[in-house]
Design an enzyme around this catalytic site. Sequence first.
Site, PDB file in Angstrom:
ATOM      1  N   SER B  38      39.448  47.300  34.875  1.00 41.60           N
ATOM      2  CA  SER B  38      39.883  47.437  36.257  1.00 41.60           C
ATOM      3  C   SER B  38      41.341  47.017  36.446  1.00 41.60           C
ATOM      4  CB  SER B  38      38.982  46.613  37.180  1.00 41.60           C
ATOM      5  OG  SER B  38      39.248  45.248  37.034  1.00 41.60           O
ATOM      6  N   LYS B  91      41.671  40.255  39.967  1.00 42.30           N
ATOM      7  CA  LYS B  91      42.266  41.351  40.725  1.00 42.30           C
ATOM      8  C   LYS B  91      43.610  40.879  41.260  1.00 42.30           C
ATOM      9  CE  LYS B  91      38.779  44.324  40.652  1.00 42.30           C
ATOM     10  NZ  LYS B  91      38.180  43.749  39.474  1.00 42.30           N
TER      11      LYS B  91
END
Lengths: 174, 171
Positions: B38, B91
């Site tokens: 990701s 993230k």
Amino acid sequence: MAVRDFGRFLWQNFREFSRDAIDPVMHVARFFCFLHITSTRLVTPVRSEGPSMLPTINLTGDYVLAEKISARLGTVRPGDIVLIRSPQNPRNIVTKRVTAVEGQRVNFVAKPKESDLCETTVVPKGHVWIEGDNIYNSADSRKFGPVPYGLIQGRVFWRIWPPNAFGPLGQRPE
Amino acid sequence: MGSGSQLWNITRKYMTAGLIAFTVQDRYIAVAQVQGSSMSPTLNPRENSFIGRPTNDRVLVEKWCLEKYKFSVGDMVVYSSPENHKVRHIKRITALPGDWVGAPTLSDTVIQIPEGHCWVEGDNSASSMDSRYFGPIPLGLIRGRVTHVVWPLQRVGAIERKVPRSKHVPL
């Protein structure tokens, strides 16, 4: 020869000196590390104050013990009083009661000062519903919705101060 | 007698070292392994393979930032997932309280980040489970800030603060 002897003399002195200096430092470091581990993994004393948990916890501030194990294992159940990092200000840790965990249906009085109107919602996955015992003066899930389980810092289980109220804490009042 | 006390001394030394190491990685700095794509290409890029087998990046996570919870847009952070507190994700923060973001999967209009929350997104938006899916997350879920890649050796280096300009909605 004399130079080498002198060098050895200095080296030995330095070793003894450093050992003497390092030992107390290590003792203090070990003490603080031990303190850190017990207070983050096992149990920690907390001062809890404010009106939101009346009548369970006093306005002026009670000293309570919070254990960290069940928060980490994920065994916090409805009825437990928890320390939770406020979703509105991460620097604050607040004391509230868990009234429902993930997947449960929860009824709550949205605006207790104005009406008895009940609302119903379902707590989403990985979240808990928290409410203060004093619903008239508490910023909790009725205001900002369910909060993620990861914000729970510990479960309050024992009151240590004031001494006349010394004893277990955290069962749902009847 | 002598060997017994020596053994005890050695055990004590190892215990102390373990105690200190544990505290340091808990409070100040830790190394974490990155799984999944990701954050590709910043972390775990596709060409990151060792004799045909893909390897995971290891990153340095600093935890001083948790004293004040002051973050900037573009910081890469580790947080525990709002859906499962045992899972950690890495993230990038793309919006802070008060900012407006467009979230086509959540609502038709732009939404404002509430107080004490932030918006996180992966660098590889094609395969990333982030705020576009579960909305803004409380800053309190953040467990540390990612600063450097420390493994594999050919990719050692600092992670720069990257602001994805295109994602910001001008007011």
